[in-house]
Design a protein around this motif. Structure first.
Motif, PDB file in Angstrom:
ATOM      1  N   HIS A 264      74.917  43.690  37.416  1.00 29.89           N
ATOM      2  CA  HIS A 264      74.160  42.963  38.685  1.00 29.89           C
ATOM      3  C   HIS A 264      74.535  41.578  38.945  1.00 29.89           C
ATOM      4  CE1 HIS A 264      71.374  45.620  40.368  1.00 29.89           C
ATOM      5  NE2 HIS A 264      71.245  46.443  39.303  1.00 29.89           N
ATOM      6  N   SER A 267      74.051  40.868  42.385  1.00 30.76           N
ATOM      7  CA  SER A 267      72.617  40.747  43.019  1.00 30.76           C
ATOM      8  C   SER A 267      72.360  39.105  42.703  1.00 30.76           C
ATOM      9  CB  SER A 267      71.686  41.577  42.058  1.00 30.76           C
ATOM     10  OG  SER A 267      71.926  43.043  42.572  1.00 30.76           O
ATOM     11  N   THR A 423      76.511  47.428  43.820  1.00 37.72           N
ATOM     12  CA  THR A 423      77.054  46.191  42.935  1.00 37.72           C
ATOM     13  C   THR A 423      78.317  46.569  42.559  1.00 37.72           C
ATOM     14  OG1 THR A 423      76.083  46.600  41.180  1.00 37.72           O
ATOM     15  CG2 THR A 423      74.634  45.422  42.698  1.00 37.72           C
ATOM     16  N   THR A 429      78.926  42.165  46.247  1.00 43.36           N
ATOM     17  CA  THR A 429      77.943  40.983  46.875  1.00 43.36           C
ATOM     18  C   THR A 429      77.755  41.237  48.033  1.00 43.36           C
ATOM     19  OG1 THR A 429      78.855  39.533  44.957  1.00 43.36           O
ATOM     20  CG2 THR A 429      77.810  38.398  46.780  1.00 43.36           C
TER      21      THR A 429
END
Length: 810
Positions: A264, A267, A423, A429
């Motif tokens: 992640h 994120s 992701t 991204t």
């Protein structure tokens, strides 16, 4: 459970030795209603079923209250009774093939008809000590109540009042705890000076002294940037905080990363760019109040089962569900709209949804005018992404894209949930920012039952990043390049801090292969099984002068180390985790660690002290107090305030109650930013030699590298090994039969695995998980990296699948 039922069934009182004794409500009712239970039958009339790995089914003790069937999310309980006879001899109770072994039925059962095998002797009420803690598996962060007696964990329960799970648990949370007693646990420090030597057990003093001298030698000879630290999303916040402090204040480098890099990190990057904060905007309980849910790239019911329960309950209440996924997941099968896209085409599909919203005038004009910027540029960019233009490339019909756009734009209570299917791409991204564009253009941010929520993979992915275990930020995402913040942290830590962002994990490996990176401290992380293109990672480890690994077991990465530190597991230490909704919760010590294993924070402190620091932490609560002093967004956090349900950051002072919903009045960055999202194709595409696409992910039963779940006998009995999902059409073309052994090849390696014909995958695609070291899936995966966060592209890899010819013995 009525008085009439209690009286009718009084003579069926629990027998002596029943494993349900500690939870039996039937006995309490018998006492309350003065029922004479002395005539209880002494012999069993129906065979007891012990075939389930975790649950004992005893129909003789069933009182037909139907709690088990009512609590089951999967209709896996079959309960049939005949009330014609008062003794109800004809009770029929069984667990069918739809069971996912979550154990909710056992905790709901008021008698001993359903009992847990982990309790093999009767446990009278009050006999065990209750320890409230947090589940060690996915990022949902479920509250768990451990029952402990004589230093042994007997069972795990969930209380209905405790968030975020409110009584729910999956099979790992309820049954996956026995790994802590496995004989494979590391109990002593291990050391060898050369990898061709066997490990030998040494004292803590010798191991710490050796590592300190080796790190100092490398730093003096090659400079501090020849060293680095990899922290862990499985470790508590306090250890992650000390790991990044150790890298910066002791080693003198910003080369600190954590295993969020493989999941992640996009994120963190994408949501920070779009909204100003790289975290979920809303609490998980609001899922059940949303009008529309958009689930993108998440096999939620397997990767985050408790969140999956919330989604399913929402749908039962009338919530509309849109699922974007190349596999037919459980949620895809029940969705109003399933956008079955080709792997690697997230960007054109999400752009097309935004295009349609704008083209049809469905956007929230007032919200956009008051709270966002950059729409004109985005509108111009999206001219090339009409639904008809992307239909062929994505494999999703244009009319379905239009329906999804209309459905999501029609509500002000629309929530986006997404996972690693977004992701873990070369454009990961950008995929996050494309979802943020949809949330912004519809105004579904900053209000209840809306927002955008990344479903964090590991238990403390959110916390490890919050604690600054990243090469470019300190705690609370304070930029290392910001001079004021750097000087503030330097004063707090009593040192001069480096001002140049450090190397990410992939960059550390690249530098190691080229001879510029010499030493690594790897805490609670197994990159040699979980990183992509593991052959390349192994070469990097082979080039390093000193590798130190801190873990529970001798993982593939630990086998490449010079020194191995034995760490305490979640049940053996105190600390905090931060879940996917930013909720900081206490974990509490329930049992003692084996041998000389120590908590991670304690090991890091010993090493820092050996290298000249004076870290005198007596308890992890003192570490959290330090975090609060240096982190504005967590200045109000303390162990005292975390005692009950925890706190949701930002929590800027001691009078602040936390912030469950972000961006209510303004975005952290000021205005929400619309981002132009380019269509970046996956690094690998199928061709004549590698005609299929491999997508990787998780299985319900196992977790991450499997080091914990593979050491739980019951879990292993459910899924003992990996298999390849391949569409029947591709299987027929290649002559592959169900359960036949095949060889899967990519440009980087090959492996043998069982094939399973499945219509869950698209034709032309295959699927595997990565939980088993004897089926090293990631030896196949692509070397592609997200262009911003450098997260590996696990979701698209070109492969070939061949029948494995087995020579019969003559």
């Amino acid at each position: 459970f009525t008085e009439e039922m209690a009286r009718r069934e009084a003579q069926r009182c629990l027998q002596c030795g029943c494993l349900g004794l500690s939870k039996c409500e039937y006995r309490e009712l018998s006492i309350r209603y003065r029922i004479n239970a002395s005539r209880s039958p002494s012999g069993l009339r129906v065979p007891v079923d012990t075939s389930h790995p975790f649950i004992i089914v005893d129909p003789n003790k069933c009182v037909a209250c139907e709690r088990c069937s009512r609590t089951c999310e999967h209709q896996a309980i079959e309960l049939t009774t005949s009330t014609e006879r008062e003794d109800m001899d004809e009770v029929f109770l069984r667990i069918n093939e739809r069971c996912v072994s979550c154990g909710a039925c056992v905790d709901a059962c008021p008698t001993g008809a359903l009992a847990k095998k982990s309790i093999m002797v009767p446990l009278p009420p009050g006999e065990a000590r209750h320890v409230r803690t947090v589940c060690t598996y996915c990022g949902t962060g479920c509250s768990v109540n451990l029952l402990v007696k004589n230093g042994v964990i007997l069972e795990a329960r969930a209380e209905s009042k405790d968030p975020p799970n409110n009584g729910d648990l999956c099979l790992k949370g309820r049954f996956g705890f026995s790994f802590y007693r496995h004989p494979d646990r590391l109990t002593m420090p291990l050391l060898r000076k050369h990898r061709d030597e066997p490990f030998r057990q040494v004292s803590w003093d010798e191991a710490i002294e050796y590592v300190a001298k080796e790190f100092q030698r490398v730093r003096e000879r090659h400079g501090p940037d020849a060293l680095g630290v990899l922290s862990s999303s499985r470790c508590e916040n306090e250890s992650n905080y000390l790991a990044q402090k150790f890298a910066r204040a002791i080693l003198g480098t910003n080369n600190i990363d954590n295993c969020a890099r493989v999941c992640h990190a996009p994120s963190v990057s994408g949501l920070r760019i779009a909204l100003g904060s790289g975290a979920a905007t809303n609490p998980l309980h609001e899922i059940e109040g949303a009008e529309v849910l958009l689930v993108c790239g998440s096999n939620t019911t397997e990767s985050h089962p408790v969140i999956g329960y919330k989604v399913k309950r929402a749908v039962k209440k009338g919530t509309r569900l849109i699922v974007i996924d190349p596999r037919r997941t459980e949620l895809a099968a029940m969705a109003d709209l399933w956008l079955n896209l080709k792997p690697g085409t997230n960007i054109p599909l999400l752009n097309a949804i935004t295009h349609e919203i704008l083209a049809k005038g469905l956007e929230n004009k007032a919200f956009i005018r008051e709270r966002t910027e950059g729409l004109d540029e985005l509108r111009e960019h999206l001219r090339d992404f009409a639904p008809d233009a992307v239909e062929s490339g994505t494999g999703v019909p244009a009319d379905m894209i239009r329906d999804a756009a209309r459905m999501y734009a029609a509500t002000r209570r629309g929530m986006i949930l997404y996972g690693l299917g977004v992701t873990e791409h070369r454009a990961g991204t950008y995929g996050v920012m494309a979802l943020a564009n949809i949330a912004l253009v519809t105004g579904n941010v900053g209000r209840s039952h809306a927002g955008i929520c990344p479903l964090r993979g590991q238990n403390n992915v959110q916390g490890s990043c919050d604690m600054g275990a990243l090469p470019y930020v300190y705690t609370g995402y304070q930029d290392v390049s910001d001079r004021d913040k750097r000087e503030k942290l330097g004063r707090a830590w009593g040192c001069r801090l480096p001002g140049v962002p450090g190397l990410t994990e992939p960059q550390m490996y690249e530098a190691a292969v080229s001879g510029r990176f010499k030493g690594l401290y790897c805490i609670g992380y197994d990159p040699l099984q979980t990183q992509a293109d593991t052959g390349r990672v192994k070469k990097a480890f082979e080039r390093m002068d000193i590798v130190v690994v801190q873990d529970l077991f001798l993982t593939p990465t630990a086998r490449m180390a010079h020194v191995v530190f034995p760490a305490a597991c979640v049940y053996e230490k105190d600390g905090t985790y931060t879940n996917a909704e930013r909720r900081i919760r206490r974990i509490r010590k329930a049992v003692e660690p084996p041998g000389q294993a120590l908590p991670d924070w304690r090991i890091i402190s010993l090493l820092a002290t050996a290298m000249g620091a004076r870290w005198e932490y007596a308890h992890p609560g003192e570490i959290m107090d330090e975090v609060a002093r240096v982190t504005p967004s967590m200045a109000g956090v303390s162990y005292e305030r975390l005692e009950d349900d925890g706190l949701v950051w930002p929590c800027p002072d001691e009078d602040h109650s936390g912030t469950p919903i972000l961006h209510r009045d303004a975005f952290v960055r000021g205005k929400g930013r619309f981002t132009i999202i380019p269509d970046i194709p996956s690094q690998e595409q199928p061709d004549e030699n590698y005609p299929l696409v491999l997508v990787t992910g998780r299985r319900l039963v196992h977790y991450n590298n499997g080091s914990m779940t593979r050491r739980c006998r019951g879990l292993m009995s459910l899924v003992p090994g990996e298999f390849l999902e391949i569409h029947p059409r591709d299987g027929a073309r290649l002559g592959i039969r169900d359960e036949e052994t095949v060889r899967v090849r990519s440009r980087r390696g090959s492996l043998k695995v069982r094939a399973r014909l499945s219509e869950r995958v698209r034709p032309g695609t295959t699927f595997m998980a990565f939980h088993f070291p004897d089926t090293l899936t990631n030896i196949l995966t692509s070397p592609g990296l997200d262009e911003i966060s450098l997260t590996p592209e696990y979701k698209v890899c070109a492969v070939a699948v061949d029948r494995e010819i087995v020579q019969e013995r003559q």
